[in-house]
Design a protein around this motif. Structure first.
Motif, PDB file in Angstrom:
ATOM      1  N   UNK A 109     -13.185  -9.243 -22.621  1.00  0.00           N
ATOM      2  CA  UNK A 109     -12.732  -7.913 -22.383  1.00  0.00           C
ATOM      3  C   UNK A 109     -12.779  -7.693 -20.809  1.00  0.00           C
ATOM      4  N   UNK A 110     -13.489  -8.559 -20.057  1.00  0.00           N
ATOM      5  CA  UNK A 110     -13.634  -8.529 -18.757  1.00  0.00           C
ATOM      6  C   UNK A 110     -12.220  -9.349 -17.943  1.00  0.00           C
ATOM      7  N   UNK A 111     -11.513  -9.698 -18.809  1.00  0.00           N
ATOM      8  CA  UNK A 111     -10.507 -10.638 -18.248  1.00  0.00           C
ATOM      9  C   UNK A 111      -9.426 -10.122 -17.283  1.00  0.00           C
ATOM     10  N   UNK A 112      -8.942  -8.832 -17.432  1.00  0.00           N
ATOM     11  CA  UNK A 112      -8.026  -8.116 -16.771  1.00  0.00           C
ATOM     12  C   UNK A 112      -8.665  -7.711 -15.434  1.00  0.00           C
ATOM     13  N   UNK A 113      -9.906  -7.223 -15.496  1.00  0.00           N
ATOM     14  CA  UNK A 113     -10.469  -6.784 -14.180  1.00  0.00           C
ATOM     15  C   UNK A 113     -10.917  -8.059 -13.361  1.00  0.00           C
ATOM     16  N   UNK A 114     -11.133  -9.059 -13.745  1.00  0.00           N
ATOM     17  CA  UNK A 114     -11.627 -10.358 -12.973  1.00  0.00           C
ATOM     18  C   UNK A 114     -10.328 -11.188 -12.659  1.00  0.00           C
ATOM     19  N   UNK A 115      -9.636 -11.659 -13.573  1.00  0.00           N
ATOM     20  CA  UNK A 115      -8.450 -12.378 -13.431  1.00  0.00           C
ATOM     21  C   UNK A 115      -7.171 -11.707 -12.782  1.00  0.00           C
TER      22      UNK A 115
ATOM     23  N   UNK B 154       0.914  -1.210  -0.080  1.00  0.00           N
ATOM     24  CA  UNK B 154       0.001   0.091  -0.110  1.00  0.00           C
ATOM     25  C   UNK B 154       0.661   1.330  -0.082  1.00  0.00           C
ATOM     26  N   UNK B 155       2.021   1.336   0.864  1.00  0.00           N
ATOM     27  CA  UNK B 155       2.773   2.694   0.824  1.00  0.00           C
ATOM     28  C   UNK B 155       3.441   2.758  -0.493  1.00  0.00           C
ATOM     29  N   UNK B 156       3.812   1.625  -1.106  1.00  0.00           N
ATOM     30  CA  UNK B 156       4.434   1.854  -2.432  1.00  0.00           C
ATOM     31  C   UNK B 156       3.546   2.430  -3.301  1.00  0.00           C
ATOM     32  N   UNK B 157       2.282   1.955  -3.303  1.00  0.00           N
ATOM     33  CA  UNK B 157       1.232   2.697  -4.262  1.00  0.00           C
ATOM     34  C   UNK B 157       0.820   4.089  -4.070  1.00  0.00           C
ATOM     35  N   UNK B 158       0.716   4.236  -2.861  1.00  0.00           N
ATOM     36  CA  UNK B 158       0.160   5.467  -2.333  1.00  0.00           C
ATOM     37  C   UNK B 158       1.118   6.528  -2.613  1.00  0.00           C
ATOM     38  N   UNK B 159       2.678   6.298  -2.278  1.00  0.00           N
ATOM     39  CA  UNK B 159       3.544   7.184  -2.717  1.00  0.00           C
ATOM     40  C   UNK B 159       3.879   7.217  -4.389  1.00  0.00           C
ATOM     41  N   UNK B 160       3.586   6.459  -5.202  1.00  0.00           N
ATOM     42  CA  UNK B 160       3.347   6.455  -6.660  1.00  0.00           C
ATOM     43  C   UNK B 160       2.429   7.529  -6.936  1.00  0.00           C
ATOM     44  N   UNK B 161       1.281   7.318  -6.265  1.00  0.00           N
ATOM     45  CA  UNK B 161      -0.054   8.270  -6.580  1.00  0.00           C
ATOM     46  C   UNK B 161       0.510   9.851  -6.168  1.00  0.00           C
ATOM     47  N   UNK B 162       1.116  10.037  -5.066  1.00  0.00           N
ATOM     48  CA  UNK B 162       1.709  11.371  -4.621  1.00  0.00           C
ATOM     49  C   UNK B 162       2.518  11.925  -5.612  1.00  0.00           C
ATOM     50  N   UNK B 163       3.642  10.956  -5.862  1.00  0.00           N
ATOM     51  CA  UNK B 163       4.875  11.642  -6.751  1.00  0.00           C
ATOM     52  C   UNK B 163       4.449  11.842  -8.269  1.00  0.00           C
ATOM     53  N   UNK B 164       3.430  11.113  -8.524  1.00  0.00           N
ATOM     54  CA  UNK B 164       3.145  11.078 -10.035  1.00  0.00           C
ATOM     55  C   UNK B 164       1.404  11.504 -10.321  1.00  0.00           C
ATOM     56  N   UNK B 165       1.194  12.608  -9.878  1.00  0.00           N
ATOM     57  CA  UNK B 165      -0.298  12.849  -9.542  1.00  0.00           C
ATOM     58  C   UNK B 165      -1.095  13.084 -10.988  1.00  0.00           C
ATOM     59  N   UNK B 166      -0.348  13.193 -12.120  1.00  0.00           N
ATOM     60  CA  UNK B 166      -1.206  13.200 -13.424  1.00  0.00           C
ATOM     61  C   UNK B 166      -1.119  11.858 -13.952  1.00  0.00           C
ATOM     62  N   UNK B 167      -0.765  10.762 -13.590  1.00  0.00           N
ATOM     63  CA  UNK B 167      -0.843   9.494 -13.900  1.00  0.00           C
ATOM     64  C   UNK B 167      -1.936   8.800 -13.254  1.00  0.00           C
ATOM     65  N   UNK B 168      -2.511   7.683 -13.925  1.00  0.00           N
ATOM     66  CA  UNK B 168      -3.284   6.726 -13.196  1.00  0.00           C
ATOM     67  C   UNK B 168      -2.700   5.613 -12.941  1.00  0.00           C
ATOM     68  N   UNK B 169      -2.742   5.220 -11.583  1.00  0.00           N
ATOM     69  CA  UNK B 169      -2.064   4.114 -11.074  1.00  0.00           C
ATOM     70  C   UNK B 169      -2.709   2.952 -10.801  1.00  0.00           C
ATOM     71  N   UNK B 170      -2.578   1.808 -11.487  1.00  0.00           N
ATOM     72  CA  UNK B 170      -3.355   0.608 -10.910  1.00  0.00           C
ATOM     73  C   UNK B 170      -2.414  -0.485 -10.574  1.00  0.00           C
ATOM     74  N   UNK B 171      -3.100  -1.204  -9.763  1.00  0.00           N
ATOM     75  CA  UNK B 171      -2.452  -2.502  -9.286  1.00  0.00           C
ATOM     76  C   UNK B 171      -3.182  -3.641  -9.761  1.00  0.00           C
ATOM     77  N   UNK B 172      -2.244  -4.573 -10.149  1.00  0.00           N
ATOM     78  CA  UNK B 172      -2.637  -5.883 -10.506  1.00  0.00           C
ATOM     79  C   UNK B 172      -2.326  -6.979  -9.683  1.00  0.00           C
ATOM     80  N   UNK B 173      -3.260  -7.695  -9.033  1.00  0.00           N
ATOM     81  CA  UNK B 173      -3.034  -8.760  -8.273  1.00  0.00           C
ATOM     82  C   UNK B 173      -2.621 -10.175  -8.816  1.00  0.00           C
ATOM     83  N   UNK B 174      -2.618 -10.312  -9.694  1.00  0.00           N
ATOM     84  CA  UNK B 174      -2.288 -11.593 -10.204  1.00  0.00           C
ATOM     85  C   UNK B 174      -0.779 -11.837 -10.312  1.00  0.00           C
TER      86      UNK B 174
END
Length: 454
Positions: free
Chosen positions: A437-443, A398-418
């Motif tokens: 089409x739903x593969x990435x969101x579900x898998x 979570x800390x890695x992802x939150x800091x990415x969002x803070x330091x790159x505010x113009x980018x959309x940051x997505x985590x992928x859990x697979x």
């Protein structure tokens, strides 16, 4: 019997085997670790014999499953690794570890012949990295171990060696050739002139398309065998099949690799000096990239902090982002850590004194994510993109992802859990079925990250 595709995913640490059904869902998996052996210089390396035995035994066991029928088999594996075979298909040398030291005398000799280094790096999309430039392993063998070199009929990249165990076909593919090997001239789109001058093409197997399959019979079973694919390139495949708008894939693990398959400007000297490089897609087109040994550094530093604060070495796994701690550290002195692998980018000074493990860990992450952002920007260049997909170990941090969002505010940051991105990429190469089409969101369980309220 359910029809399935089998894949081996061979990492430096974990060796994995999966069976995927028609919807690319995991039906069966095996994960193991194999002990290293030592080469003739005492450097740790992968045991070819142990790896071969595990792969063949694991696959034979899967063939006996009554509920599954294996129709296809493919492989993803780490790069910068050759297995050198004699005319009978037996290994001539160890599988040399890319962390092995490349002799300075060989380094000087090579660049005296084929430099200057800056021009060579731009041409090959490979910054100077010794054995990690696996093509230079061939140069080293030829000039320092000529008896071994003369025994070699074919030098196979690791993914293609795994395929050879079943197909008995010796081939090369673009993704393995293109991953910082220093073999490929990205400007001329062919093997570099030095490869031909050293007459190394005689030991390099013919290049085939990464989508190539070979139908074989094995243990009274008939199935298609893929030629293998480099793991980082394999991880890109599901995203490229799903998204047409530009993105960067940040593949995290021991190495954090930022992959930009949409870059259209060539690498320049400034980018290669900072660690910029090329990988290659399955069709031979370049992928602008940047790499950091971040996961390795992270594990080392967390272990040190855990010992210093006498906490469990797993306590960092549940650490949540704390805005108050972040705000306190943000206005204080810049973080200082004695990196063991990453280049120091600040002046030497006394280490910061922390009152708690939480403070120390947040400051560590601030330092590491700062370096990660520089690496991402290097891979991005001037490409007009807004999406970053984070997959692998740090996608759960979570800390890695939150800091990415803070330091790159113009980018959309997505985590992928697979965790099976490379394996699914290898499986997709064996399929003619379009990706749902739903593969990435579900898998992949894609989740858009939101910057914290500060």
């Amino acid at each position: 019997m359910e029809k399935v595709t089998a894949t081996f995913d061979i990492g430096k640490t974990n060796k994995k085997f999966f069976l995927f059904n028609a919807d690319f869902k995991v039906c069966h998996e095996v994960i193991t670790k194999l002990p290293y052996v030592k080469d003739e210089d005492g450097h740790p390396c992968e045991s070819i014999e142990d790896l071969k035995n595990w792969v063949e035994t694991t696959f034979n066991e899967a063939l006996r499953f009554k509920e599954f029928k294996i129709e296809a088999l493919n492989f993803s594996a780490y790069g910068a690794s050759f297995i050198h075979l004699d005319p009978e298909g037996k290994p001539v040398t160890h599988l040399f570890n890319y962390t092995k030291n490349f002799p300075e005398i060989m380094h000087k000799k090579f660049y005296a012949l084929y430099g200057p280094e800056s021009d060579f790096s731009i041409q090959t999309g490979s910054f100077d990295a010794g054995m990690l430039n696996s093509g230079l392993q061939l140069f080293w063998l030829k000039h320092q171990h000529p008896k071994d070199f003369k025994q070699i009929k074919r030098s196979l990249h690791l993914p293609q060696y795994l395929s050879f165990l079943f197909s008995k076909q010796m081939v090369s593919d673009y993704t393995s050739i293109g991953c910082h090997t220093a073999l490929w001239d990205y400007q001329k789109k062919g093997y570099h002139a030095w490869v031909k001058k050293e007459k190394l093409t005689s030991v390099l197997a013919p290049i085939v398309d990464t989508n190539t399959t070979i139908t074989k019979r094995f243990k009274d079973n008939s199935f298609r065998v893929g030629v293998g694919v480099h793991d980082s390139s394999a991880a890109l495949i599901p995203y490229l099949k799903r998204f047409t708008e530009p993105f960067i894939l940040l593949s995290t693990g021991t190495w954090n690799v930022s992959l930009n398959p949409f870059a259209r400007t060539p690498l320049n000297a400034n980018e290669t000096a900072q660690g910029g490089l090329y990988y290659m897609q399955t069709d031979g087109s370049p992928v602008k990239a940047a790499r950091l040994f971040l996961g390795y550094e992270y594990e080392h530093q967390v272990k040190k902090l855990s010992q210093e604060f006498n906490t469990s070495q797993d306590s960092h796994k549940t650490m949540r982002f704390n805005p108050a701690v972040y705000q306190k550290l943000k206005v204080g002195p810049a973080p200082y850590f004695e990196w063991i692998e990453l280049a120091q980018s600040f002046e030497k000074r006394s280490p910061f004194k922390y009152s708690t493990f939480e403070e120390a860990y947040h400051h560590l992450m601030m330092a590491l994510v700062g370096l990660q952002v520089k690496s991402l920007r290097l891979a991005k260049g001037i490409t007009p993109l807004k999406k970053v997909f984070v997959e692998g170990g740090f996608s759960n941090n979570e800390i890695f992802l939150k800091l990415l969002c803070i330091l790159m505010p113009k980018m959309e940051i997505y985590s992928s859990k697979l965790a099976q991105a490379s394996s699914i990429g290898a499986a997709l190469l064996m399929s003619t079925k379009p990706l749902p089409k739903t593969f990435l969101n579900t898998q992949y369980k894609l989740s858009k990250q939101v910057a914290p309220v500060l």
